[in-house]
Design an enzyme around this catalytic site. Structure first.
Site, PDB file in Angstrom:
ATOM      1  N   TYR A 253       0.777  -1.234   0.000  1.00 40.92           N
ATOM      2  CA  TYR A 253       0.000   0.000   0.000  1.00 40.92           C
ATOM      3  C   TYR A 253       0.808   1.284   0.000  1.00 40.92           C
ATOM      4  O   TYR A 253       0.229   2.371  -0.092  1.00 40.92           O
ATOM      5  CB  TYR A 253      -0.975  -0.016   1.184  1.00 40.92           C
ATOM      6  CG  TYR A 253      -2.037  -1.088   1.013  1.00 40.92           C
ATOM      7  CD1 TYR A 253      -3.125  -0.873   0.186  1.00 40.92           C
ATOM      8  CD2 TYR A 253      -1.909  -2.326   1.646  1.00 40.92           C
ATOM      9  CE1 TYR A 253      -4.083  -1.857   0.006  1.00 40.92           C
ATOM     10  CE2 TYR A 253      -2.863  -3.317   1.468  1.00 40.92           C
ATOM     11  CZ  TYR A 253      -3.949  -3.082   0.642  1.00 40.92           C
ATOM     12  OH  TYR A 253      -4.890  -4.062   0.456  1.00 40.92           O
TER      13      TYR A 253
ATOM     14  N   PHE B 138      -9.858  -4.925  11.509  1.00 38.36           N
ATOM     15  CA  PHE B 138     -11.174  -4.603  10.949  1.00 38.36           C
ATOM     16  C   PHE B 138     -11.211  -5.044   9.492  1.00 38.36           C
ATOM     17  O   PHE B 138     -10.207  -5.329   8.899  1.00 38.36           O
ATOM     18  CB  PHE B 138     -11.472  -3.105  11.071  1.00 38.36           C
ATOM     19  CG  PHE B 138     -10.384  -2.187  10.571  1.00 38.36           C
ATOM     20  CD1 PHE B 138     -10.324  -1.840   9.224  1.00 38.36           C
ATOM     21  CD2 PHE B 138      -9.422  -1.675  11.431  1.00 38.36           C
ATOM     22  CE1 PHE B 138      -9.326  -0.979   8.754  1.00 38.36           C
ATOM     23  CE2 PHE B 138      -8.430  -0.817  10.984  1.00 38.36           C
ATOM     24  CZ  PHE B 138      -8.378  -0.486   9.645  1.00 38.36           C
TER      25      PHE B 138
END
Length: 409
Positions: free
Chosen positions: A123, A409
C-alpha cells in the site's frame, strides 16, 4: 472480458465474499464470524470488480472515528476486505479500486484512510505509511517475576462469564479509547468483535475466559484469555494466550498481569498485539526471557492533508511549511503551512518556500506520533530545507503514548 467496478448489493454478497475468502487462502470462517461481518459490512462503501458473473476483486471501507494526538476523534475510512483473484493479478484492478475508493473518501469529507495490510509492501504506492506498530511477547513465566506498584493488593479479581460482563468491559474500552492515538471509537455492533470465539481458531486451547478487576464495588479492569493445558515427562507446561486486557489505573493493570503470570499449571504467557510502551515491560524481572517482537499494524493515509494535520494537536508550538508530494492524490501536492500547539492547529496552502520536503506516505507515518520525522529524515525520506525546521517539527509531532490499534477490521 471487460472488468467492471460495481457497488456491492446484498444479493451479491455471497459471491463477493467467496472471492474474498479464496484470495485469503480459501478457508471458510466460522458461522458466527461470517454473521458478524455480514452485519457490519457497509454495502454502499463496498465495491467489487466483476467479470460477467464472477467477482475478481473486492474492497470495502468502514466509517470510523480514529483517536489522534490531543484526544480528538477524526473521521477515517477503515479500508478493509481488499482482494484480487490470483487469476487477475497485474491487470490494474487493485489500482482501480484504490482510485475509486480514495475519491469517494475525499467526497465524504473524511481526512484519513487507514488499513491493516496482509503484506506491508502493497500500500505504500497508494500513499499509506506505517503509523503504528504492535508488540508481541512469549514470556517464560516460570523464570520471570513481576514487581507490582502500591495498591495492587487492594484490587479484587474474580472470574466472570464472558457475556455477562461484556457491557462493563466495553465501557472500560470506551473510557480508554481517547487516551492513546490510533484507537477506533467503536460504533454499535463492533463490541461483538472482541467476543468472537470460534472453536476452530482456539488451537486446542480453552474457550474464552474472563477475569474482572474490582475496587470498592467498581469494575476497574478486565482480562480475556485462553488457557492451553500441556505436559511432558517433567510435568505441566501449559500456556496462557492473552486476548484483551484493559484497566483504569496502574494497580488494576498490575493485578491483572500478575494473575496471568501466576495461573496454575502454566509456564508460558503468549501476548499479542499490545502497545509498544505497554506497562508490564517495566515490571518484569527479566525482559530478555519475554522474547519481544514488533511488527507493523496500522497503515495511514492523509486523504486531505490540510484537514488531517489541523485535526490533531502538537506537543510543542510548531510553525513549518511542508512541501508535500502525492502522486496518487495530486490534490494534496504542494506547500502547506502548519501552525499549532497543544490547544489546536491550522494547516493551509501557502506560497512560502518549503522548509521540509516529504511525500504523503511519510506524513502518514508520522501523523500519530509513533514514527518521528527525524528518523524518517535519517533514512533519507524527509529533506530539511531550512536549518532547525526538522527538530522543531519532529518534536511537535510526537505523542506521549505510543499509538496503537487494539483490533483489526
Amino acid at each position: 472480458m471487460e472488468t467492471e467496478l460495481k457497488v456491492l448489493r446484498r444479493d451479491g454478497m455471497d459471491t463477493w465474499y467467496e472471492g474474498l475468502m479464496r484470495a485469503f487462502g480459501g478457508v471458510d470462517e466460522s458461522p458466527e464470524e461470517r454473521a458478524l461481518w455480514d452485519d457490519l459490512t457497509e454495502f454502499e462503501r463496498s465495491i467489487g470488480a466483476w467479470e460477467g458473473g464472477q467477482c475478481v476483486g473486492t474492497a470495502g471501507a468502514f466509517s470510523f472515528r480514529l483517536s489522534v494526538p490531543g484526544g480528538a476523534f477524526v473521521p477515517a475510512a477503515g479500508v478493509t476486505m481488499v482482494s484480487v483473484a490470483a487469476t487477475h493479478r497485474r491487470r490494474g484492478i487493485l489500482t482501480a479500486m484504490m482510485r475509486r475508493q480514495l475519491d469517494e473518501v475525499r467526497a465524504l469529507g473524511e481526512p484519513l484512510a487507514v488499513l491493516t495490510a496482509s503484506e506491508p509492501a502493497i500500500y505504500g504506492r497508494f500513499g499509506y505509511g506505517i503509523a503504528s506498530r504492535q508488540l508481541s511477547a512469549e514470556i517464560d513465566t516460570s523464570r520471570v517475576t513481576l514487581a507490582v506498584p502500591p495498591g495492587t493488593d487492594a484490587v479484587r479479581l474474580r472470574y466472570a462469564p464472558v457475556g455477562e460482563v461484556a457491557e462493563q468491559c466495553e465501557a472500560l474500552y470506551v473510557r480508554s479509547v481517547g487516551s492513546r492515538p490510533g484507537m477506533p471509537l467503536r460504533m454499535p455492533g463492533w463490541e461483538r468483535l472482541p467476543l468472537l470465539d470460534p472453536p476452530a481458531e482456539r488451537g486446542g486451547a480453552s474457550p474464552l475466559q474472563c477475569v474482572v478487576a474490582e475496587r470498592d464495588g467498581e469494575t476497574v479492569g478486565y482480562v480475556r484469555f485462553h488457557t492451553k493445558p500441556e505436559s511432558d515427562a517433567a510435568g505441566p507446561k501449559g500456556s496462557v494466550r492473552l486476548r484483551q486486557i484493559d484497566a483504569l489505573d496502574p494497580a488494576a493493570s498490575a493485578a491483572l498481569w500478575r494473575f496471568l503470570f501466576g495461573i496454575d499449571l502454566t509456564s508460558t504467557l503468549f501476548v499479542r498485539n499490545r502497545p509498544l510502551d505497554d506497562s508490564w515491560q517495566y515490571l518484569v524481572s527479566d525482559i530478555r526471557r519475554c522474547r519481544l517482537q514488533v511488527r507493523d499494524v496500522l497503515h495511514l493515509r492523509l486523504v486531505d492533508v490540510g484537514a488531517g494535520l489541523a485535526a490533531r494537536t502538537y506537543r510543542t508550538p510548531v510553525d513549518v511549511v511542508f512541501g508535500v508530494q502525492d502522486d496518487f492524490c495530486p490534490w494534496n501536492s504542494g506547500r502547506w503551512r502548519l501552525t499549532g500547539d497543544a490547544s489546536g492547529a491550522s494547516c493551509v496552502r501557502t506560497d512560502d518556500p518549503a522548509e521540509l520536503e516529504l511525500s504523503v506516505r511519510e506524513l502518514g507515518a508520522a501523523y500519530l506520533g509513533g514514527t518521528s520525522l527525524a528518523a524518517l529524515a535519517d533514512a533519507g525520506l524527509v529533506r530539511e530545507l531550512r536549518p532547525g525546521a526538522l527538530a522543531g517539527a519532529s518534536h511537535a509531532f510526537g505523542s506521549e503514548k505510543a499509538p496503537w490499534l487494539p483490533h483489526g477490521f
